[in-house]
Design a protein around this motif. Structure first.
Motif, PDB file in Angstrom:
ATOM      1  N   ASN A 102       0.824  -1.209   0.000  1.00 23.17           N
ATOM      2  CA  ASN A 102       0.000   0.000   0.000  1.00 23.17           C
ATOM      3  C   ASN A 102       0.854   1.253   0.000  1.00 23.17           C
ATOM      4  OD1 ASN A 102      -2.312  -1.539   0.030  1.00 23.17           O
ATOM      5  ND2 ASN A 102      -3.251  -0.466   1.725  1.00 23.17           N
ATOM      6  N   ARG A 103       1.942   1.211   0.784  1.00 25.79           N
ATOM      7  CA  ARG A 103       2.838   2.374   0.837  1.00 25.79           C
ATOM      8  C   ARG A 103       3.424   2.673  -0.553  1.00 25.79           C
ATOM      9  NH1 ARG A 103       5.459   0.575   4.408  1.00 25.79           N
ATOM     10  NH2 ARG A 103       4.621   1.684   6.196  1.00 25.79           N
ATOM     11  N   GLU A 104       3.832   1.624  -1.251  1.00 28.13           N
ATOM     12  CA  GLU A 104       4.399   1.801  -2.590  1.00 28.13           C
ATOM     13  C   GLU A 104       3.344   2.300  -3.568  1.00 28.13           C
ATOM     14  OE1 GLU A 104       5.989  -2.032  -3.432  1.00 28.13           O
ATOM     15  OE2 GLU A 104       7.720  -1.811  -2.078  1.00 28.13           O
ATOM     16  N   GLN A 105       2.128   1.778  -3.457  1.00 29.41           N
ATOM     17  CA  GLN A 105       1.047   2.196  -4.348  1.00 29.41           C
ATOM     18  C   GLN A 105       0.675   3.661  -4.125  1.00 29.41           C
ATOM     19  OE1 GLN A 105       0.406   0.341  -6.832  1.00 29.41           O
ATOM     20  NE2 GLN A 105      -1.029  -1.295  -6.390  1.00 29.41           N
ATOM     21  N   ILE A 106       0.649   4.090  -2.865  1.00 27.71           N
ATOM     22  CA  ILE A 106       0.338   5.492  -2.557  1.00 27.71           C
ATOM     23  C   ILE A 106       1.428   6.407  -3.105  1.00 27.71           C
ATOM     24  CG2 ILE A 106       0.098   7.178  -0.684  1.00 27.71           C
ATOM     25  CD1 ILE A 106      -1.269   4.956   0.947  1.00 27.71           C
ATOM     26  N   SER A 107       2.681   5.979  -2.974  1.00 27.84           N
ATOM     27  CA  SER A 107       3.795   6.745  -3.535  1.00 27.84           C
ATOM     28  C   SER A 107       3.658   6.847  -5.051  1.00 27.84           C
ATOM     29  CB  SER A 107       5.125   6.077  -3.167  1.00 27.84           C
ATOM     30  OG  SER A 107       6.206   6.773  -3.740  1.00 27.84           O
ATOM     31  N   ARG A 108       3.213   5.750  -5.675  1.00 26.32           N
ATOM     32  CA  ARG A 108       3.002   5.759  -7.123  1.00 26.32           C
ATOM     33  C   ARG A 108       1.870   6.711  -7.501  1.00 26.32           C
ATOM     34  NH1 ARG A 108      -0.014   2.008 -10.511  1.00 26.32           N
ATOM     35  NH2 ARG A 108       0.748   2.135 -12.668  1.00 26.32           N
ATOM     36  N   LEU A 109       0.819   6.735  -6.712  1.00 23.32           N
ATOM     37  CA  LEU A 109      -0.295   7.660  -6.970  1.00 23.32           C
ATOM     38  C   LEU A 109       0.174   9.118  -6.927  1.00 23.32           C
ATOM     39  CD1 LEU A 109      -3.332   6.140  -5.018  1.00 23.32           C
ATOM     40  CD2 LEU A 109      -3.210   6.593  -7.471  1.00 23.32           C
ATOM     41  N   LYS A 110       1.009   9.422  -5.936  1.00 20.97           N
ATOM     42  CA  LYS A 110       1.524  10.792  -5.819  1.00 20.97           C
ATOM     43  C   LYS A 110       2.356  11.170  -7.029  1.00 20.97           C
ATOM     44  CE  LYS A 110       1.542  10.921  -0.747  1.00 20.97           C
ATOM     45  NZ  LYS A 110       2.369  10.990   0.469  1.00 20.97           N
ATOM     46  N   ASP A 111       3.168  10.243  -7.513  1.00 22.42           N
ATOM     47  CA  ASP A 111       3.984  10.500  -8.705  1.00 22.42           C
ATOM     48  C   ASP A 111       3.106  10.706  -9.931  1.00 22.42           C
ATOM     49  OD1 ASP A 111       6.310  10.316  -7.279  1.00 22.42           O
ATOM     50  OD2 ASP A 111       6.667   8.200  -7.747  1.00 22.42           O
ATOM     51  N   MET A 112       2.067   9.875 -10.060  1.00 21.40           N
ATOM     52  CA  MET A 112       1.154   9.987 -11.202  1.00 21.40           C
ATOM     53  C   MET A 112       0.419  11.326 -11.185  1.00 21.40           C
ATOM     54  SD  MET A 112      -0.314   6.093 -11.023  1.00 21.40           S
ATOM     55  CE  MET A 112      -1.577   6.262 -12.260  1.00 21.40           C
ATOM     56  N   LEU A 113       0.014  11.755  -9.993  1.00 22.47           N
ATOM     57  CA  LEU A 113      -0.679  13.040  -9.855  1.00 22.47           C
ATOM     58  C   LEU A 113       0.234  14.190 -10.255  1.00 22.47           C
ATOM     59  CD1 LEU A 113      -3.300  14.430  -8.824  1.00 22.47           C
ATOM     60  CD2 LEU A 113      -2.185  14.625  -6.607  1.00 22.47           C
ATOM     61  N   LYS A 114       1.507  14.077  -9.850  1.00 30.19           N
ATOM     62  CA  LYS A 114       2.477  15.127 -10.165  1.00 30.19           C
ATOM     63  C   LYS A 114       2.805  15.156 -11.656  1.00 30.19           C
ATOM     64  CE  LYS A 114       7.012  16.852  -8.766  1.00 30.19           C
ATOM     65  NZ  LYS A 114       8.201  16.601  -7.907  1.00 30.19           N
ATOM     66  N   ARG A 115       3.058  13.955 -12.238  1.00 28.17           N
ATOM     67  CA  ARG A 115       3.422  13.889 -13.660  1.00 28.17           C
ATOM     68  C   ARG A 115       2.262  14.299 -14.552  1.00 28.17           C
ATOM     69  NH1 ARG A 115       5.489   8.811 -12.319  1.00 28.17           N
ATOM     70  NH2 ARG A 115       3.793   7.846 -13.516  1.00 28.17           N
ATOM     71  N   GLY A 116       1.043  13.939 -14.139  1.00 28.03           N
ATOM     72  CA  GLY A 116      -0.114  14.262 -14.954  1.00 28.03           C
ATOM     73  C   GLY A 116      -0.535  15.711 -14.862  1.00 28.03           C
ATOM     74  N   ASN A 117       0.060  16.460 -13.932  1.00 27.10           N
ATOM     75  CA  ASN A 117      -0.243  17.883 -13.755  1.00 27.10           C
ATOM     76  C   ASN A 117      -1.742  18.116 -13.555  1.00 27.10           C
ATOM     77  OD1 ASN A 117       0.527  20.576 -13.496  1.00 27.10           O
ATOM     78  ND2 ASN A 117       0.224  20.998 -15.674  1.00 27.10           N
ATOM     79  N   TYR A 118      -2.374  17.200 -12.762  1.00 29.52           N
ATOM     80  CA  TYR A 118      -3.800  17.361 -12.488  1.00 29.52           C
ATOM     81  C   TYR A 118      -4.016  18.435 -11.423  1.00 29.52           C
ATOM     82  CZ  TYR A 118      -4.110  12.889 -14.936  1.00 29.52           C
ATOM     83  OH  TYR A 118      -4.021  11.899 -15.868  1.00 29.52           O
ATOM     84  N   LYS A 119      -5.057  19.235 -11.626  1.00 32.62           N
ATOM     85  CA  LYS A 119      -5.358  20.322 -10.688  1.00 32.62           C
ATOM     86  C   LYS A 119      -6.511  19.963  -9.756  1.00 32.62           C
ATOM     87  CE  LYS A 119      -2.318  22.914 -12.787  1.00 32.62           C
ATOM     88  NZ  LYS A 119      -1.017  23.193 -12.159  1.00 32.62           N
ATOM     89  N   SER A 120      -6.959  18.707  -9.822  1.00 35.25           N
ATOM     90  CA  SER A 120      -8.124  18.295  -9.039  1.00 35.25           C
ATOM     91  C   SER A 120      -7.823  18.311  -7.544  1.00 35.25           C
ATOM     92  CB  SER A 120      -8.578  16.893  -9.463  1.00 35.25           C
ATOM     93  OG  SER A 120      -9.604  16.441  -8.600  1.00 35.25           O
ATOM     94  N   VAL A 121      -8.561  19.133  -6.820  1.00 36.58           N
ATOM     95  CA  VAL A 121      -8.413  19.199  -5.367  1.00 36.58           C
ATOM     96  C   VAL A 121      -8.911  17.910  -4.730  1.00 36.58           C
ATOM     97  CG1 VAL A 121      -9.154  20.425  -3.288  1.00 36.58           C
ATOM     98  CG2 VAL A 121      -8.610  21.708  -5.367  1.00 36.58           C
ATOM     99  N   GLN A 122      -9.970  17.327  -5.328  1.00 39.99           N
ATOM    100  CA  GLN A 122     -10.550  16.108  -4.778  1.00 39.99           C
ATOM    101  C   GLN A 122      -9.578  14.931  -4.871  1.00 39.99           C
ATOM    102  OE1 GLN A 122     -13.339  16.002  -3.070  1.00 39.99           O
ATOM    103  NE2 GLN A 122     -13.520  18.195  -3.407  1.00 39.99           N
ATOM    104  N   LEU A 123      -8.837  14.850  -5.973  1.00 41.08           N
ATOM    105  CA  LEU A 123      -7.838  13.782  -6.120  1.00 41.08           C
ATOM    106  C   LEU A 123      -6.757  13.911  -5.059  1.00 41.08           C
ATOM    107  CD1 LEU A 123      -7.169  13.248  -9.944  1.00 41.08           C
ATOM    108  CD2 LEU A 123      -7.862  11.541  -8.267  1.00 41.08           C
ATOM    109  N   LYS A 124      -6.287  15.130  -4.850  1.00 46.40           N
ATOM    110  CA  LYS A 124      -5.252  15.367  -3.841  1.00 46.40           C
ATOM    111  C   LYS A 124      -5.765  14.994  -2.451  1.00 46.40           C
ATOM    112  CE  LYS A 124      -2.875  19.071  -6.362  1.00 46.40           C
ATOM    113  NZ  LYS A 124      -2.485  20.497  -6.363  1.00 46.40           N
ATOM    114  N   LYS A 125      -7.031  15.359  -2.163  1.00 43.47           N
ATOM    115  CA  LYS A 125      -7.609  15.034  -0.864  1.00 43.47           C
ATOM    116  C   LYS A 125      -7.746  13.519  -0.687  1.00 43.47           C
ATOM    117  CE  LYS A 125     -10.251  19.267   0.056  1.00 43.47           C
ATOM    118  NZ  LYS A 125     -11.609  19.836   0.241  1.00 43.47           N
TER     119      LYS A 125
END
Length: 283
Positions: free
Chosen positions: A99-122
Motif C-alpha cells: 500500500n505504501r508503494e502504491q500510494i507513492s506511485r499515486l503521488k507521482d502519477m498526480l504530479k506527472r499528470g499535472n492534475y489540478k483536481s483538489v478532490q484527487l489530492k484530498k
C-alpha cells in the motif's frame, strides 16, 4: 466564355482552400483525441491503483480481525493459534508495504499528470492518513501481545520496518529542507566592504583606480549579508562614495545626527541586480 473560365478558377481555389482547412481541422482533432485518450488512460490507471490500495486496506482489516480473534483464545502452548497469528501478521506487513508503494506511485502519477483536481489530492492524502493510522494500530497490537507474553518475531519486524521507513522519510525531508534553505541562502547572499582608499588598495580591492579589477582581491575582507534583511549599512564616516555599479535611485546616503553616513537600500532587488559585491570608499 471568359466569365465561365473565371468562375471555374474561383471554384477550384475555394475547393482547394476547403480541402486544406479540412485537413488541418482533422489533424487538430486527431491530436486532441490522442491527448484525451492519454489523459483517460492515465486517470483509469490512477483509479485502478486507488482501488487496489482501498482493497489492500480491506484485506489488512480482515487480517487484523483474525489476529484479534486468535489472541482472545490464545493459550500458552497453542501452537496453531500462534502460527495463524504469525501468518496474518506477515500478510499485514507485506500488504502495508505494498500500500505504501502504491500510494507513492499515486503521488507521482498526480504530479506527472499535472492534475489540478483538489478532490484527487484530498483522496490521496486520505489514503496516506489511513496508512499512518494503520501503523499506529499495529504498534498498539504489538504492545498488547507483548503484555500477554506473546512474542512474535514477525510482528516485531513489521513494526520495526514501519518505524524505520517513517524515520527514513523524516530524515529525507529534513535533508531536503536543509538543501533548500542552503540554496535559498546562497541565492540571497551578497558581500560588502567599506574603507579608506589606502585600506581598499592594501586589500587589492582597489587597483589603479579600478574596483575589483582582478580576482586576487582579499575576499575575506568582505562581510556577507542576506539581501532580504539587510537594508541599511552604517559607514561611520562623513564622506562616502559607492565604487561598484548599482542602479541610480535604488539607494541613498543619509546623514545621522552626528553627520555620519548610512547607506540605505531603497530597492534591494534592483540594487543587487548588477553585482552582489558592494564597495564603498570612505574618508
Amino acid at each position: 466564355m471568359k466569365k465561365l473560365i473565371i468562375l471555374f478558377a474561383c471554384g477550384a481555389m475555394l475547393a482547394s482552400c476547403g480541402m486544406h482547412g479540412d485537413k488541418q481541422l482533422k489533424s487538430e482533432n486527431d491530436s486532441l483525441k490522442v491527448q484525451l485518450s492519454q489523459r483517460d488512460s492515465s486517470l483509469n490507471d490512477m483509479m485502478a491503483t486507488f482501488n487496489d490500495v482501498q482493497d489492500g486496506f480491506r484485506k489488512i482489516s480482515e487480517a487484523e480481525n483474525r489476529v484479534n480473534l486468535q489472541r482472545t483464545t490464545y493459550a500458552e502452548n497453542s501452537q496453531d493459534a500462534k502460527q495463524t497469528m504469525v501468518s496474518d501478521i506477515e500478510f499485514i506487513s507485506k500488504q502495508m508495504q505494498e500500500n505504501r508503494e502504491q500510494i507513492s506511485r499515486l503521488k507521482d502519477m498526480l504530479k506527472r499528470g499535472n492534475y489540478k483536481s483538489v478532490q484527487l489530492k484530498k483522496a490521496i492524502q486520505a489514503l496516506t492518513d489511513q496508512l499512518e493510522e494503520k501503523q499506529k494500530q499495529i504498534e498498539e497490537l504489538q504492545s498488547e501481545l507483548a503484555a500477554k507474553n506473546i512474542r512474535i518475531n514477525e510482528l516485531d519486524a513489521a513494526v520495526t520496518n514501519l518505524t524505520t521507513d517513517k524515520e527514513d522519510l523524516s530524515a529525507q525531508n529534513e535533508a531536503k529542507a536543509k538543501t533548500v534553505a542552503q540554496q535559498d541562502k546562497s541565492l540571497n547572499a551578497a558581500w560588502f566592504v567599506f574603507g579608506t582608499k589606502s585600506e581598499l588598495k592594501k586589500q587589492r580591492i582597489l587597483q589603479g583606480g579600478d574596483v575589483l579589477h582582478s580576482a586576487d582581491f582579499n575576499n575575506s575582507y568582505f562581510t556577507q549579508i542576506d539581501i532580504r534583511t539587510t537594508k541599511e549599512i552604517k559607514l561611520f564616516a562623513k564622506h562616502a562614495e559607492v565604487l561598484t555599479t548599482h542602479p541610480a535611485g535604488t539607494y541613498e546616503l543619509a546623514k545621522d545626527e552626528n553627520k555620519e553616513l548610512t547607506l540605505k537600500i531603497t530597492n534591494p532587488k534592483e540594487f543587487w541586480s548588477i553585482s552582489k559585491y558592494l564597495v564603498i570608499k570612505v574618508r
